[in-house]
Design an enzyme around this catalytic site. Structure first.
Site, PDB file in Angstrom:
ATOM      1  CB  CYS A  81      48.101  44.631  45.052  1.00 44.02           C
ATOM      2  SG  CYS A  81      48.228  44.990  42.983  1.00 44.02           S
ATOM      3  CB  CYS A  85      51.741  44.024  41.930  1.00 42.17           C
ATOM      4  SG  CYS A  85      51.124  46.481  41.682  1.00 42.17           S
ATOM      5  CG  ASP A 129      37.890  39.632  34.963  1.00 43.67           C
ATOM      6  OD1 ASP A 129      37.816  40.449  35.460  1.00 43.67           O
ATOM      7  OD2 ASP A 129      37.107  38.595  35.176  1.00 43.67           O
ATOM      8  CG  HIS A 178      50.208  49.913  43.995  1.00 43.96           C
ATOM      9  ND1 HIS A 178      48.828  48.376  43.872  1.00 43.96           N
ATOM     10  CD2 HIS A 178      49.524  50.361  45.095  1.00 43.96           C
ATOM     11  CE1 HIS A 178      48.321  48.815  44.541  1.00 43.96           C
ATOM     12  NE2 HIS A 178      48.313  49.817  45.409  1.00 43.96           N
ATOM     13  CG  ASN A 190      33.854  48.376  39.970  1.00 50.58           C
ATOM     14  OD1 ASN A 190      33.280  48.823  39.154  1.00 50.58           O
ATOM     15  ND2 ASN A 190      33.592  47.189  39.785  1.00 50.58           N
ATOM     16  N   GLY A 239      32.423  48.880  44.903  1.00 51.54           N
ATOM     17  CA  GLY A 239      32.882  47.909  43.989  1.00 51.54           C
ATOM     18  C   GLY A 239      33.897  46.806  43.494  1.00 51.54           C
ATOM     19  CG  HIS A 270      46.805  47.543  41.064  1.00 52.39           C
ATOM     20  ND1 HIS A 270      47.956  47.495  40.740  1.00 52.39           N
ATOM     21  CD2 HIS A 270      47.278  47.900  39.000  1.00 52.39           C
ATOM     22  CE1 HIS A 270      49.421  47.338  39.724  1.00 52.39           C
ATOM     23  NE2 HIS A 270      47.754  47.878  38.955  1.00 52.39           N
ATOM     24  CG  HIS A 310      40.762  46.873  37.860  1.00 53.18           C
ATOM     25  ND1 HIS A 310      41.055  47.419  39.275  1.00 53.18           N
ATOM     26  CD2 HIS A 310      39.438  46.117  37.416  1.00 53.18           C
ATOM     27  CE1 HIS A 310      40.312  46.470  39.414  1.00 53.18           C
ATOM     28  NE2 HIS A 310      39.116  46.366  39.152  1.00 53.18           N
ATOM     29  CG  HIS A 345      36.051  45.801  34.700  1.00 53.24           C
ATOM     30  ND1 HIS A 345      35.900  44.121  35.408  1.00 53.24           N
ATOM     31  CD2 HIS A 345      36.246  46.449  35.792  1.00 53.24           C
ATOM     32  CE1 HIS A 345      36.176  44.788  36.905  1.00 53.24           C
ATOM     33  NE2 HIS A 345      36.319  45.764  37.225  1.00 53.24           N
TER      34      HIS A 345
HETATM   35  P1  AMP Z   1      36.689  45.199  40.879  1.00 52.42           P
HETATM   36  O1  AMP Z   1      36.133  44.741  41.630  1.00 52.42           O
HETATM   37  O2  AMP Z   1      36.352  46.071  39.959  1.00 52.42           O
HETATM   38  O3  AMP Z   1      38.111  45.602  41.309  1.00 52.42           O
HETATM   39  O4  AMP Z   1      36.874  43.570  39.516  1.00 52.42           O
HETATM   40  C1  AMP Z   1      38.083  42.830  39.622  1.00 52.42           C
HETATM   41  C2  AMP Z   1      38.538  41.834  38.915  1.00 52.42           C
HETATM   42  O5  AMP Z   1      39.502  41.750  39.214  1.00 52.42           O
HETATM   43  C3  AMP Z   1      36.927  40.702  38.799  1.00 52.42           C
HETATM   44  O6  AMP Z   1      36.400  41.012  37.696  1.00 52.42           O
HETATM   45  C4  AMP Z   1      37.454  39.293  38.717  1.00 52.42           C
HETATM   46  O7  AMP Z   1      36.954  38.639  37.932  1.00 52.42           O
HETATM   47  C5  AMP Z   1      39.665  40.112  38.274  1.00 52.42           C
HETATM   48  N1  AMP Z   1      40.330  38.269  39.334  1.00 52.42           N
HETATM   49  C6  AMP Z   1      40.771  39.078  40.288  1.00 52.42           C
HETATM   50  N2  AMP Z   1      41.652  37.893  39.724  1.00 52.42           N
HETATM   51  C7  AMP Z   1      42.474  38.260  38.827  1.00 52.42           C
HETATM   52  C8  AMP Z   1      43.274  37.368  38.172  1.00 52.42           C
HETATM   53  N3  AMP Z   1      44.488  36.575  38.833  1.00 52.42           N
HETATM   54  N4  AMP Z   1      43.267  37.119  36.441  1.00 52.42           N
HETATM   55  C9  AMP Z   1      41.985  37.945  35.499  1.00 52.42           C
HETATM   56  N5  AMP Z   1      41.237  38.650  36.805  1.00 52.42           N
HETATM   57  C10 AMP Z   1      41.054  38.481  38.089  1.00 52.42           C
END
Ligand code: AMP
Length: 118
Positions: free
Chosen positions: A2, A5, A28, A44, A82, A88, A93, A95, A97
Site C-alpha cells: 500500500c 507502506c 498531508d 501495516h 477515518n 471515508g 493503512h 492513519h 489526521h
Molecule cells: P483517508 O481519506 O482518511 O484515507 O485519508 C487519506 C489521506 O492521505 C488524504 O488526506 C490524502 O490527501 C492523503 N495522501 C494520499 N497520498 C498521499 C501522499 N503520497 N503523501 C501525503 N498524503 C497523501
C-alpha cells in the site's frame, strides 16, 4: 504494497515531521487545514478497528509528541481517523489526521440529510 507502506519504507517521498522506529508523521499532500499531518504506524495495519491495544498504547505518546513539536498542544488540534467505507477511509493503512493552525469548524459530515442515512 500500500502507498503508506511505501512511504514508511522511503520508497515514496514524504515531507516528514517526526519519525521513530515504529511510527512516522508527515504532511498531508492535500491539506484541509493550515496544519494537516498524517501519523502512521510503519507496520501495516488496515484501520483503527483492527489495531492492537499494544500498538495504540505506543502510538498515543508519539501523536502527542508530534502535536507538541508543532506547538499544537498550546493552541489545540483535532485528531481524526477515518475507518472503512462509511468513515471515508481512502487509504487502507491506519492513519490519524492531526489538524490545527486555525479554529476549526464542526459541520454536517454527511453528504445528504443525516437522518436518511440512519
Ligand atoms: P483517508 O481519506 O482518511 O484515507 O485519508 C487519506 C489521506 O492521505 C488524504 O488526506 C490524502 O490527501 C492523503 N495522501 C494520499 N497520498 C498521499 C501522499 N503520497 N503523501 C501525503 N498524503 C497523501
Amino acid at each position: 504494497m500500500c502507498i503508506f507502506c511505501q512511504i514508511a519504507k522511503g520508497e515514496i517521498p514524504s515531507n516528514k515531521v517526526l519519525e521513530d522506529e515504529e511510527f512516522l508523521a508527515f504532511h498531508d499532500i492535500n491539506p484541509i487545514a493550515p496544519i494537516h499531518i498524517l501519523i502512521i504506524p510503519k507496520e501495516h495495519v488496515e484501520n483503527f478497528q483492527s489495531v492492537s491495544p499494544e500498538l495504540m498504547a505506543k502510538m498515543t505518546p508519539f501523536i502527542q509528541k508530534v502535536a507538541s513539536q508543532l506547538c499544537l498542544d498550546q493552541t489545540g488540534y483535532r485528531l481524526i481517523t477515518n475507518n472503512g467505507r462509511d468513515g471515508g477511509q481512502e487509504v487502507p493503512h491506519l492513519h490519524f489526521h492531526l489538524l490545527g493552525g486555525a479554529k476549526l469548524k464542526w459541520t454536517n459530515l454527511t453528504h445528504n440529510d443525516p437522518h436518511k442515512n440512519l
